[in-house]
Design a protein around this motif. Structure first.
Motif, mmCIF file in Angstrom:
data_model
loop_
_atom_site.group_PDB
_atom_site.id
_atom_site.type_symbol
_atom_site.label_atom_id
_atom_site.label_comp_id
_atom_site.label_asym_id
_atom_site.label_seq_id
_atom_site.Cartn_x
_atom_site.Cartn_y
_atom_site.Cartn_z
ATOM 1 N N GLY A 22 0.802 -1.209 0.038
ATOM 2 C CA GLY A 22 0.040 0.048 0.036
ATOM 3 C C GLY A 22 0.888 1.312 0.084
ATOM 4 N N SER A 23 2.101 1.308 0.135
ATOM 5 C CA SER A 23 3.018 2.257 -0.108
ATOM 6 C C SER A 23 3.946 2.297 -1.272
ATOM 7 N N TRP A 24 4.451 3.480 -1.465
ATOM 8 C CA TRP A 24 5.478 3.670 -2.702
ATOM 9 C C TRP A 24 6.794 3.629 -1.987
ATOM 10 N N HIS A 25 7.985 2.559 -2.218
ATOM 11 C CA HIS A 25 9.146 2.440 -1.764
ATOM 12 C C HIS A 25 10.070 2.994 -2.676
ATOM 13 N N TYR A 26 11.248 3.836 -2.028
ATOM 14 C CA TYR A 26 12.244 4.380 -2.873
ATOM 15 C C TYR A 26 13.170 4.537 -2.038
ATOM 16 N N GLN A 27 14.407 4.946 -2.616
ATOM 17 C CA GLN A 27 15.676 5.236 -2.026
ATOM 18 C C GLN A 27 16.265 6.466 -2.807
ATOM 19 N N ARG A 28 16.641 7.652 -1.891
ATOM 20 C CA ARG A 28 17.446 8.937 -2.588
ATOM 21 C C ARG A 28 18.840 8.475 -2.058
ATOM 22 N N GLN A 29 19.592 9.055 -3.105
ATOM 23 C CA GLN A 29 20.847 9.128 -2.824
ATOM 24 C C GLN A 29 21.197 10.579 -2.284
ATOM 25 N N LEU A 30 21.381 10.813 -1.040
ATOM 26 C CA LEU A 30 21.796 11.997 -0.561
ATOM 27 C C LEU A 30 23.106 11.905 0.512
ATOM 28 N N PRO A 31 23.829 12.850 0.648
ATOM 29 C CA PRO A 31 25.065 12.966 1.319
ATOM 30 C C PRO A 31 24.685 12.837 2.831
ATOM 31 N N PRO A 32 25.227 12.488 3.812
ATOM 32 C CA PRO A 32 24.820 12.672 5.167
ATOM 33 C C PRO A 32 24.131 14.118 5.798
ATOM 34 N N LEU A 33 23.222 14.051 6.298
ATOM 35 C CA LEU A 33 22.594 15.602 6.531
ATOM 36 C C LEU A 33 22.991 15.721 8.046
ATOM 37 N N HIS A 34 23.327 17.085 8.140
ATOM 38 C CA HIS A 34 24.027 17.513 9.403
ATOM 39 C C HIS A 34 23.793 18.891 9.503
ATOM 40 N N PRO A 35 22.603 19.233 9.814
ATOM 41 C CA PRO A 35 21.595 19.012 10.361
ATOM 42 C C PRO A 35 20.326 18.750 9.335
ATOM 43 N N LEU A 36 19.431 18.042 9.657
ATOM 44 C CA LEU A 36 18.048 17.849 8.944
ATOM 45 C C LEU A 36 17.154 18.841 9.656
ATOM 46 N N ARG A 37 16.822 19.689 8.940
ATOM 47 C CA ARG A 37 15.772 21.060 9.399
ATOM 48 C C ARG A 37 14.463 20.802 8.824
#
Length: 131
Positions: free
Chosen positions: A70-85
């Protein structure tokens, strides 16, 4: 020990001794649940899989997403987040932090969203364990 800190501008409001968590919320317009899985590392927060129950305003499903359960699953390629705002206002509702598939509102740790403080940041931090 590396853990998750919540706060703003480097001021810690809460520390959680977790190696991983899921950030979940409901889209304010479409009322569709969104989830993102993160690993806490010394380099920052590492985004793993993300899931969304449907599409709508500002919620385009990535072309490589797979529909499962029932959900769309995916992955994004992002660098480490520091911070996540994150934007956080009373009108938008609250985020949930899920650890080991147990979800609780972010307000359990840092109080309810306030118009006077419309953002929160999440980052990996070194925690000192009580003796």
């Amino acid at each position: 020990m590396i853990g998750l800190c919540l706060g703003l501008a480097g001021v810690v409001w809460a520390e959680l001794p977790v190696p991983a968590f899921t950030l979940a919320w409901t889209h304010t317009i479409e009322k569709i649940r969104w989830e993102e899985d993160y690993q806490v590392s010394a380099a920052g927060l590492l985004l793993g899989e993300a899931r969304v129950k449907g599409s709508g305003a500002g919620m385009e499903i990535p072309a490589d997403a797979v529909l499962s359960g029932g959900s769309w699953h995916y992955q994004r390629q992002l660098p480490p987040l520091h911070p996540l705002r994150l934007g956080r206002t009373p009108e938008a509702g609250d985020y949930q932090l899920c650890v080991d598939q147990q979800c609780r509102p972010m307000s359990d740790w840092i109080g309810p969203p306030k118009a006077s403080q419309p953002a929160v940041e999440l980052w990996s931090c070194t925690m000192t364990l009580p003796k």
